[in-house]
Design a protein around this motif. Structure first.
Motif, mmCIF file in Angstrom:
data_model
loop_
_atom_site.group_PDB
_atom_site.id
_atom_site.type_symbol
_atom_site.label_atom_id
_atom_site.label_comp_id
_atom_site.label_asym_id
_atom_site.label_seq_id
_atom_site.Cartn_x
_atom_site.Cartn_y
_atom_site.Cartn_z
ATOM 1 N N SER A 83 0.657 -1.187 0.030
ATOM 2 C CA SER A 83 -0.276 -0.002 -0.057
ATOM 3 C C SER A 83 1.048 1.392 0.098
ATOM 4 O O SER A 83 1.906 1.171 0.653
ATOM 5 C CB SER A 83 -0.780 0.195 1.326
ATOM 6 N N VAL A 84 0.387 2.265 -0.508
ATOM 7 C CA VAL A 84 1.084 3.693 -0.569
ATOM 8 C C VAL A 84 -0.025 4.693 -0.257
ATOM 9 O O VAL A 84 -1.290 4.525 -0.744
ATOM 10 C CB VAL A 84 1.721 3.797 -2.250
ATOM 11 N N LEU A 85 0.577 5.772 0.245
ATOM 12 C CA LEU A 85 -0.358 6.973 0.607
ATOM 13 C C LEU A 85 0.472 8.041 0.422
ATOM 14 O O LEU A 85 1.794 8.246 0.785
ATOM 15 C CB LEU A 85 -0.508 7.019 2.107
ATOM 16 N N CYS A 86 -0.082 8.890 -0.373
ATOM 17 C CA CYS A 86 0.437 10.310 -0.831
ATOM 18 C C CYS A 86 -0.600 11.165 0.220
ATOM 19 O O CYS A 86 -1.791 11.316 -0.363
ATOM 20 C CB CYS A 86 0.294 10.643 -2.060
ATOM 21 N N PHE B 236 -7.468 18.639 3.911
ATOM 22 C CA PHE B 236 -6.588 17.466 3.316
ATOM 23 C C PHE B 236 -6.908 17.326 1.908
ATOM 24 O O PHE B 236 -7.846 17.386 1.326
ATOM 25 C CB PHE B 236 -6.528 16.267 4.110
ATOM 26 N N ALA B 237 -5.851 16.817 1.224
ATOM 27 C CA ALA B 237 -6.064 15.821 -0.093
ATOM 28 C C ALA B 237 -5.238 14.732 -0.119
ATOM 29 O O ALA B 237 -4.226 14.741 0.705
ATOM 30 C CB ALA B 237 -5.667 16.838 -1.454
ATOM 31 N N PHE B 238 -5.580 13.663 -0.743
ATOM 32 C CA PHE B 238 -4.879 12.338 -0.537
ATOM 33 C C PHE B 238 -5.271 11.515 -1.808
ATOM 34 O O PHE B 238 -6.243 11.496 -2.394
ATOM 35 C CB PHE B 238 -5.446 11.548 0.673
ATOM 36 N N VAL B 239 -4.036 10.661 -2.032
ATOM 37 C CA VAL B 239 -4.324 9.377 -2.941
ATOM 38 C C VAL B 239 -3.747 8.226 -2.146
ATOM 39 O O VAL B 239 -2.560 8.281 -1.635
ATOM 40 C CB VAL B 239 -3.358 9.635 -4.164
ATOM 41 N N TYR B 240 -4.579 7.251 -2.155
ATOM 42 C CA TYR B 240 -4.102 6.106 -1.286
ATOM 43 C C TYR B 240 -4.420 4.735 -2.261
ATOM 44 O O TYR B 240 -5.564 4.556 -2.792
ATOM 45 C CB TYR B 240 -5.044 5.880 -0.030
ATOM 46 N N TYR B 241 -3.424 4.073 -2.248
ATOM 47 C CA TYR B 241 -3.406 2.812 -3.005
ATOM 48 C C TYR B 241 -3.479 1.748 -2.352
ATOM 49 O O TYR B 241 -2.414 1.586 -1.580
ATOM 50 C CB TYR B 241 -2.178 2.692 -4.003
ATOM 51 N N ASP B 242 -4.421 1.014 -2.091
ATOM 52 C CA ASP B 242 -4.643 -0.082 -1.343
ATOM 53 C C ASP B 242 -4.147 -1.491 -2.006
ATOM 54 O O ASP B 242 -4.534 -2.186 -3.046
ATOM 55 C CB ASP B 242 -6.128 -0.474 -1.131
ATOM 56 N N GLY B 243 -2.830 -1.903 -1.312
ATOM 57 C CA GLY B 243 -2.199 -2.977 -2.249
ATOM 58 C C GLY B 243 -3.083 -4.249 -1.976
ATOM 59 O O GLY B 243 -2.698 -5.198 -2.725
ATOM 60 N N VAL B 244 -4.039 -4.394 -1.106
ATOM 61 C CA VAL B 244 -4.287 -5.755 -0.865
ATOM 62 C C VAL B 244 -5.647 -5.713 -1.865
ATOM 63 O O VAL B 244 -5.907 -6.606 -2.533
ATOM 64 C CB VAL B 244 -5.018 -5.741 0.598
ATOM 65 N N THR B 245 -6.529 -4.706 -2.035
ATOM 66 C CA THR B 245 -7.533 -4.717 -2.891
ATOM 67 C C THR B 245 -7.342 -4.222 -4.206
ATOM 68 O O THR B 245 -8.301 -4.142 -5.202
ATOM 69 C CB THR B 245 -8.877 -3.946 -2.372
ATOM 70 N N LYS B 246 -6.124 -3.856 -4.434
ATOM 71 C CA LYS B 246 -5.637 -3.234 -5.757
ATOM 72 C C LYS B 246 -6.632 -2.062 -6.170
ATOM 73 O O LYS B 246 -7.087 -1.704 -7.323
ATOM 74 C CB LYS B 246 -5.532 -4.089 -6.803
#
Length: 547
Positions: free
Chosen positions: A70-73, A122-132
């Protein structure tokens, strides 16, 4: 404050050097990159820059969780999560919660629950590595910028804090919910409401507006309980925004000035300055940034009125006059506090030199009014100007000064919440309290549609973070629940309280804080107070598209 750039595409897409430089302007403390390959072979490229304003260290971004991928900006401030104040670095805390939620049987609902529990800008982009899955969005009021552009092939997408150009395909992500994209199928992104039940009566997903009408004639005075309640709300909001600001890295010495205020000398910003004095240690300075522009059209008229004699047109700007007057009142009621009045004087040639840069930053906003307001915020955030220094031998001398404060306080939002615009008085004069309530409800409901994304891009360009104490969720919720006649008092004249009806609650608070002159200041738009509007021709309309 941070810079975000994320691209989803069939092959890795390098970020342009120009855009990378612009993102580094927003976040000068760290630049990081990550890449993920999703199950369909497409590539996710993440770039983040960091302006470190939370925690005791510079937290590198993008934030990653190696085990799940997973990655969070993260760009913003999570003041509270689920009603609990965040003591550590907020980005790290959010990633931990999101990864935990992703491992639950109902991963989607778990992730949404965490994101919905965040209070702050806030502003965010989150990639959930489990659920893609790729989640992205802006807070309920849209206080931080996030833009998107569809790719050249179906399913491709770029998300960024700022656009790469004035290409019309760049749009702002709406602040109306949480967006989710299945990266394995590249299906169209789904929007999830900030409130799980999708209530229609909840304004900006924050609270319900009080539409009740007074049953009898009411009078708003300094002794009204609501005035003290507003002070408590503002102090609570300001504590989050001005305390525990770290020193800019890599400095290891204590900086005496960490907070600056966008200071026109008007009611909203001066009340903030007065209350900041109550919260900061006595040895901390506060920079009051006051901008004035060389406006050729206005100068021609001033010189004509002066019979051709030289005119100090910067000091003749309305906001400069008001600013110096309010400074004198602040110094009287806040003895011992070092307020630096930073006079930012912008020559016409410098306005022209930076015009293209400002136009690029405000895109997709493109009207003359957008540009006028943005010019004022842009040069204010840069923080370069002149301060007056007292010397025992030489008297008062002007010296060049650049503010090192990385946190900028803005009074934006007070007019919408407390009835400070001329249209509020007009609504009352036409339809009484029913008309006033309808107008206030309309203005508050449009807070998330305001130009806060534009303002974020303009001010963050200088590595500064704008904070809006009047737009704290708790304060906004309280203001919405407070009846109209306890915020503005168009039913009664000035003779009852000594101040005008618009934003009377805030004016009465200024009186209670010892600032009688500030309490009587009239509302003035920034583009007219700083004289950025209509620089060449008085016939230009604010709604005109920039030529």
């Amino acid at each position: 404050m941070c810079g975000i750039h994320v691209s989803l595409s069939p092959s890795p897409q390098p970020i342009s050097p120009h855009l990378e430089t612009c993102l580094c302007n927003r976040g000068p403390d760290f630049l990081g990159k990550e890449r993920r390959t999703v199950s369909n072979g497409w590539s996710l490229s993440f770039t983040s820059t960091v302006l470190a304003l939370r925690g005791d260290h510079v937290t590198k971004q993008p934030l990653t969780h190696p085990a799940s991928g997973s990655v969070l900006c993260w760009n913003g401030e999570a003041w509270q999560i689920g009603g609990r104040q965040v003591e550590r670095n907020d980005g790290e805390a959010i990633l931990d919660l999101l990864v935990t939620a992703s491992a639950l049987p109902c991963a989607l609902e778990g992730v949404l629950e965490i994101l919905r529990a965040i209070e702050g800008p806030f502003a965010f982009v989150y990639y959930d590595g489990v659920t893609k899955s790729l989640f992205f969005g802006r807070d309920r009021l849209g206080r931080r910028s996030l833009m998107f552009r569809p790719g050249d092939v179906p399913g491709a997408l770029t998300l960024s804090s700022i656009s790469e150009s004035c290409d019309p395909s760049w749009k702002e992500v709406e602040a109306d919910g949480i967006y989710c994209l299945d990266c394995s199928t590249n299906s169209q992104s789904a929007r999830h409401d900030w409130l799980p039940d999708g209530r229609d009566d909840c304004i900006s997903s924050i609270g319900s507006f009080n539409t009740s009408l007074p049953s009898s004639k009411s009078v708003l005075t300094s002794s009204s309980l609501v005035v003290g309640a507003l002070e408590e709300q503002l102090l609570k909001s300001l504590r989050l925004r001005v305390l525990n600001i770290p020193n800019p890295p890599p400095l290891d010495v204590s900086s005496s000035t960490k907070v600056a205020i966008l200071f026109s000398g008007g009611l909203d910003c001066t009340v903030l300055a007065r209350l900041v004095h109550e919260l900061l240690d006595q040895d901390q300075g506060v920079d009051l940034i006051n901008v004035a522009f060389e406006n050729p059209r206005v100068i021609a008229q001033l010189e004509k009125d002066a019979g051709g004699k030289p005119v100090n047109f910067y000091e003749a700007c309305p906001d400069r006059i008001t600013g110096r007057k309010s400074l004198a009142e602040l110094e009287m009621v806040c003895p011992g506090r070092r307020f630096r009045f930073l006079a930012v004087n912008v020559p016409y040639s410098e306005t022209l030199a930076h015009r293209d840069q400002v136009i690029s930053l405000i895109h997709p906003h493109n009207t003359e009014m957008d540009l006028s307001i943005a010019h004022a915020l842009y040069f204010a955030a840069r923080g370069q100007g002149i301060i007056s220094v007292k010397d025992t031998n030489l008297g008062t001398q002007d010296e060049p000064y650049t503010s090192q404060a990385r946190v900028l306080l803005s009074g934006l939002g007070a007019d919408e919440l407390f009835g400070g615009y001329g249209r509020h008085a007009v609504a009352f004069s036409r339809l009484g309290y029913p008309g006033l309530v309808d107008q206030l409800l309309l203005d508050v409901s449009r807070l998330s549609k305001r130009n806060l994304g534009r303002d974020d891009r303009v001010m963050a360009h200088w590595g500064k973070e704008a904070r809006f104490p009047y737009l704290d969720e708790c304060l906004v919720r309280w203001a919405m629940e407070t009846p109209a006649w306890e915020k503005c008092d168009f039913e009664n004249g000035e003779d009852i309280s000594g101040v005008e009806a618009g934003k009377r609650i805030l004016r009465l608070l200024a009186l209670e804080l010892g600032m009688g002159g500030v309490a009587k200041e009239k509302k003035r738009a920034i583009q007219f107070g700083a004289r950025t509007a209509k620089m060449e021709s008085g016939r230009v309309k604010g709604t005109n598209v920039i030529s």
